[in-house]
Write a protein that holds these residues in place. Structure first.
Motif, PDB file in Angstrom:
ATOM      1  N   GLN A  35      37.869  35.667  37.015  1.00 42.28           N
ATOM      2  CA  GLN A  35      37.712  37.163  38.308  1.00 42.28           C
ATOM      3  C   GLN A  35      38.342  37.903  38.623  1.00 42.28           C
ATOM      4  O   GLN A  35      38.080  38.651  38.981  1.00 42.28           O
ATOM      5  N   ILE A  36      39.423  37.645  38.498  1.00 41.73           N
ATOM      6  CA  ILE A  36      40.692  38.606  38.808  1.00 41.73           C
ATOM      7  C   ILE A  36      40.677  39.845  37.118  1.00 41.73           C
ATOM      8  O   ILE A  36      40.388  41.137  37.118  1.00 41.73           O
ATOM      9  N   ARG A  39      37.841  42.305  37.516  1.00 40.44           N
ATOM     10  CA  ARG A  39      38.212  43.569  39.156  1.00 40.44           C
ATOM     11  C   ARG A  39      39.149  44.635  37.910  1.00 40.44           C
ATOM     12  O   ARG A  39      38.980  45.473  37.959  1.00 40.44           O
ATOM     13  N   SER A  43      44.924  43.528  38.905  1.00 42.14           N
ATOM     14  CA  SER A  43      44.621  43.062  39.594  1.00 42.14           C
ATOM     15  C   SER A  43      45.668  41.886  39.450  1.00 42.14           C
ATOM     16  O   SER A  43      46.039  41.434  38.205  1.00 42.14           O
TER      17      SER A  43
END
Length: 130
Positions: A35-36, A39, A43
């Motif tokens: 998920q990061i 980004r 992050s």
């Protein structure tokens, strides 16, 4: 004979339960890392992990290939009682120095996951530290 088979089956069930437990724990870590990673650079997330005494997690490598990092940095494997299970991630992993893979040994860990671009390769990685 029947008792020996019974105890072997119980032992196998216990080992399978331990493997499932650690795989669930590491799947959560990897999911957060992915998920990061999506980004982009900068992050940051903190996550806790509990690794059993009989296990290790190697992020950013495949077994016996330390020298090829970062080309294998999106791989990881779990070592439980000498048995290896290998996986692939959308995120690339690095140690805090950006020089190789990261290993999580047995015990409780408070991990910092941070995305950063490697100056040498230009590759985005999830840098892991405690």
């Amino acid at each position: 004979m029947i008792m020996a088979l019974f105890f072997t089956a119980i032992s196998d069930l216990k080992q399978n339960a331990e493997e499932d437990s650690i795989q669930t724990e590491i799947a959560q870590l990897v999911s957060n890392a992915e998920q990061i990673y999506i980004r982009g650079e900068g992050s940051l997330i903190y996550i806790q992990a509990e690794i059993p005494e009989n296990a290790e997690v190697h992020l950013g490598k495949i077994p016996d290939e330390d020298e090829v990092w970062p080309s294998n940095s999106n791989n990881y494997y779990i070592l439980i009682d000498g048995h290896q299970k290998m996986f692939e991630s959308k995120a690339a992993f690095s140690n805090s120095n950006m020089t190789g893979p990261y290993t999580i040994g047995p015990g409780h860990h408070n991990l910092k996951l941070e995305t950063q671009r490697d100056n040498t390769t230009g590759m985005l990685v999830v840098k892991i530290s405690e």
